[in-house]
Design a protein around this motif. Structure first.
Motif, PDB file in Angstrom:
ATOM      1  N   ALA A 102       0.824  -1.202   0.073  1.00 50.38           N
ATOM      2  CA  ALA A 102      -0.003  -0.225  -0.177  1.00 50.38           C
ATOM      3  C   ALA A 102       0.859   1.179  -0.076  1.00 50.38           C
ATOM      4  O   ALA A 102       1.719   1.241   0.518  1.00 50.38           O
ATOM      5  CB  ALA A 102      -0.822   0.034   1.206  1.00 50.38           C
ATOM      6  N   ILE A 103       0.379   2.341  -0.608  1.00 53.01           N
ATOM      7  CA  ILE A 103       1.036   3.529  -0.426  1.00 53.01           C
ATOM      8  C   ILE A 103       0.297   4.355   0.662  1.00 53.01           C
ATOM      9  O   ILE A 103       1.550   5.079   1.243  1.00 53.01           O
ATOM     10  CB  ILE A 103       0.561   4.387  -1.835  1.00 53.01           C
ATOM     11  CG1 ILE A 103       1.416   3.769  -2.949  1.00 53.01           C
ATOM     12  CG2 ILE A 103       1.260   5.683  -1.707  1.00 53.01           C
ATOM     13  CD1 ILE A 103       0.760   4.372  -4.433  1.00 53.01           C
ATOM     14  N   TYR A 104      -0.792   4.260   0.916  1.00 47.88           N
ATOM     15  CA  TYR A 104      -1.072   4.878   2.223  1.00 47.88           C
ATOM     16  C   TYR A 104      -1.640   3.820   3.034  1.00 47.88           C
ATOM     17  O   TYR A 104      -2.257   2.940   2.785  1.00 47.88           O
ATOM     18  CB  TYR A 104      -2.620   5.783   1.771  1.00 47.88           C
ATOM     19  CG  TYR A 104      -2.184   7.036   0.906  1.00 47.88           C
ATOM     20  CD1 TYR A 104      -1.658   8.095   1.342  1.00 47.88           C
ATOM     21  CD2 TYR A 104      -2.661   7.206  -0.487  1.00 47.88           C
ATOM     22  CE1 TYR A 104      -1.393   9.092   0.685  1.00 47.88           C
ATOM     23  CE2 TYR A 104      -2.541   8.203  -0.922  1.00 47.88           C
ATOM     24  CZ  TYR A 104      -1.802   9.349  -0.341  1.00 47.88           C
ATOM     25  OH  TYR A 104      -1.795  10.398  -1.349  1.00 47.88           O
ATOM     26  N   ASP A 105      -1.041   3.934   4.194  1.00 51.07           N
ATOM     27  CA  ASP A 105      -1.221   2.609   5.333  1.00 51.07           C
ATOM     28  C   ASP A 105      -1.924   3.289   6.256  1.00 51.07           C
ATOM     29  O   ASP A 105      -1.729   4.265   7.252  1.00 51.07           O
ATOM     30  CB  ASP A 105       0.492   2.429   5.735  1.00 51.07           C
ATOM     31  CG  ASP A 105       0.314   1.186   6.728  1.00 51.07           C
ATOM     32  OD1 ASP A 105      -0.800   0.845   6.907  1.00 51.07           O
ATOM     33  OD2 ASP A 105       1.604   0.778   6.833  1.00 51.07           O
ATOM     34  N   SER A 106      -3.223   2.772   6.495  1.00 47.35           N
ATOM     35  CA  SER A 106      -3.976   2.943   7.643  1.00 47.35           C
ATOM     36  C   SER A 106      -3.671   2.798   9.181  1.00 47.35           C
ATOM     37  O   SER A 106      -3.894   3.336   9.991  1.00 47.35           O
ATOM     38  CB  SER A 106      -5.338   2.370   7.446  1.00 47.35           C
ATOM     39  OG  SER A 106      -4.983   0.891   7.474  1.00 47.35           O
ATOM     40  N   GLU A 107      -2.470   1.646   9.033  1.00 53.24           N
ATOM     41  CA  GLU A 107      -2.106   1.291  10.418  1.00 53.24           C
ATOM     42  C   GLU A 107      -1.247   2.700  11.077  1.00 53.24           C
ATOM     43  O   GLU A 107      -1.122   2.723  12.248  1.00 53.24           O
ATOM     44  CB  GLU A 107      -1.260   0.314  10.178  1.00 53.24           C
ATOM     45  CG  GLU A 107      -2.005  -1.198   9.950  1.00 53.24           C
ATOM     46  CD  GLU A 107      -1.138  -2.241  10.102  1.00 53.24           C
ATOM     47  OE1 GLU A 107       0.174  -2.250  10.416  1.00 53.24           O
ATOM     48  OE2 GLU A 107      -1.716  -3.252   9.825  1.00 53.24           O
ATOM     49  N   LEU A 108      -0.643   3.299  10.220  1.00 50.66           N
ATOM     50  CA  LEU A 108       0.158   4.278  10.737  1.00 50.66           C
ATOM     51  C   LEU A 108      -0.810   5.886  10.586  1.00 50.66           C
ATOM     52  O   LEU A 108       0.024   6.714  11.051  1.00 50.66           O
ATOM     53  CB  LEU A 108       1.469   4.654   9.768  1.00 50.66           C
ATOM     54  CG  LEU A 108       2.121   3.432   9.550  1.00 50.66           C
ATOM     55  CD1 LEU A 108       3.358   3.750   8.572  1.00 50.66           C
ATOM     56  CD2 LEU A 108       2.800   2.842  11.007  1.00 50.66           C
ATOM     57  N   ASP A 109      -1.704   5.798  10.335  1.00 48.54           N
ATOM     58  CA  ASP A 109      -2.593   6.936  10.166  1.00 48.54           C
ATOM     59  C   ASP A 109      -3.606   7.001  11.460  1.00 48.54           C
ATOM     60  O   ASP A 109      -4.616   6.758  11.488  1.00 48.54           O
ATOM     61  CB  ASP A 109      -3.669   6.833   9.091  1.00 48.54           C
ATOM     62  CG  ASP A 109      -4.387   8.058   8.637  1.00 48.54           C
ATOM     63  OD1 ASP A 109      -4.418   8.895   9.377  1.00 48.54           O
ATOM     64  OD2 ASP A 109      -4.972   7.995   7.656  1.00 48.54           O
ATOM     65  N   GLU A 110      -2.889   7.785  12.518  1.00 47.23           N
ATOM     66  CA  GLU A 110      -3.657   7.985  13.563  1.00 47.23           C
ATOM     67  C   GLU A 110      -4.857   8.505  13.570  1.00 47.23           C
ATOM     68  O   GLU A 110      -5.861   8.563  14.381  1.00 47.23           O
ATOM     69  CB  GLU A 110      -2.649   8.711  14.947  1.00 47.23           C
ATOM     70  CG  GLU A 110      -1.235   8.011  15.114  1.00 47.23           C
ATOM     71  CD  GLU A 110      -0.342   8.930  15.979  1.00 47.23           C
ATOM     72  OE1 GLU A 110      -0.837   9.921  16.547  1.00 47.23           O
ATOM     73  OE2 GLU A 110       0.619   8.244  15.954  1.00 47.23           O
ATOM     74  N   ASP A 111      -5.032   9.723  12.734  1.00 47.27           N
ATOM     75  CA  ASP A 111      -6.213  10.338  12.566  1.00 47.27           C
ATOM     76  C   ASP A 111      -7.509   9.276  12.020  1.00 47.27           C
ATOM     77  O   ASP A 111      -8.682   9.727  12.608  1.00 47.27           O
ATOM     78  CB  ASP A 111      -6.123  11.451  11.670  1.00 47.27           C
ATOM     79  CG  ASP A 111      -5.171  12.771  12.229  1.00 47.27           C
ATOM     80  OD1 ASP A 111      -5.228  12.657  13.599  1.00 47.27           O
ATOM     81  OD2 ASP A 111      -4.874  13.438  11.368  1.00 47.27           O
ATOM     82  N   LYS A 114      -9.272   7.293  14.872  1.00 52.27           N
ATOM     83  CA  LYS A 114     -10.038   8.386  15.855  1.00 52.27           C
ATOM     84  C   LYS A 114     -11.409   8.355  15.111  1.00 52.27           C
ATOM     85  O   LYS A 114     -12.569   9.063  15.997  1.00 52.27           O
ATOM     86  CB  LYS A 114      -9.435   9.639  16.027  1.00 52.27           C
ATOM     87  CG  LYS A 114      -8.100   9.548  16.969  1.00 52.27           C
ATOM     88  CD  LYS A 114      -7.247  10.662  17.128  1.00 52.27           C
ATOM     89  CE  LYS A 114      -5.996  10.612  17.762  1.00 52.27           C
ATOM     90  NZ  LYS A 114      -5.218  12.063  17.747  1.00 52.27           N
ATOM     91  N   GLN A 115     -11.801   8.368  13.788  1.00 48.14           N
ATOM     92  CA  GLN A 115     -12.958   8.498  13.245  1.00 48.14           C
ATOM     93  C   GLN A 115     -13.950   7.393  13.696  1.00 48.14           C
ATOM     94  O   GLN A 115     -13.643   6.226  13.551  1.00 48.14           O
ATOM     95  CB  GLN A 115     -12.566   8.695  11.542  1.00 48.14           C
ATOM     96  CG  GLN A 115     -11.730   9.474  11.370  1.00 48.14           C
ATOM     97  CD  GLN A 115     -11.965  10.955  11.518  1.00 48.14           C
ATOM     98  OE1 GLN A 115     -13.255  11.426  11.453  1.00 48.14           O
ATOM     99  NE2 GLN A 115     -10.959  11.621  11.996  1.00 48.14           N
TER     100      GLN A 115
END
Length: 130
Positions: A102-111, A114-115
């Protein structure tokens, strides 16, 4: 050689170099950006494109959107409102899913974590082996 001719040659060389270094990204960018998406979708993360040799040589492009619809409804909408040719090499999956390329990794996306409406975040991916 006059000054105008030097500028024209320099500009032509600059255009050629830009096409060589970035031109291969344009078709992937266009394929993702021209998809018919449901009303109420907004871009969370814009299109990024890269070439990688993880596992095999491939071109990968990704965009993350957030829709008023949940993942399943948005995926169904995208698949029914775009042709087979438009969807060639396109995958649609939940942003919260895991992928080792993946280019965008949700595991590292703290925001993202929180959603409360995480099922409304969708990854649109272009993936083609070379």
């Amino acid at each position: 050689m006059n000054v105008n001719k030097k500028y024209m040659i320099g500009a032509a060389i600059a255009v050629i170099l830009i096409c060589l270094f970035f031109g291969w990204k344009i078709p992937v960018f266009i394929r993702i950006e021209t998809l018919d998406l449901p009303e109420g979708c907004e871009t969370v993360y814009p299109v990024k494109v890269h070439i990688s040799d993880v596992y095999w040589l491939h071109v990968k492009g990704e965009k993350v959107i957030k829709c008023d619809l949940d993942y399943r409804e948005a995926k169904e909408y995208i698949e029914t409102h775009n042709s087979e040719a438009e969807l060639k090499y396109i995958q649609i999956y939940e942003y919260g899913g895991m992928s080792d390329i993946a280019i965008y990794d949700s595991e590292l996306d703290e925001d993202f974590w929180k959603q409360p409406d995480r099922d409304h975040y969708i990854t649109i991916s272009f993936f083609r082996k070379l």
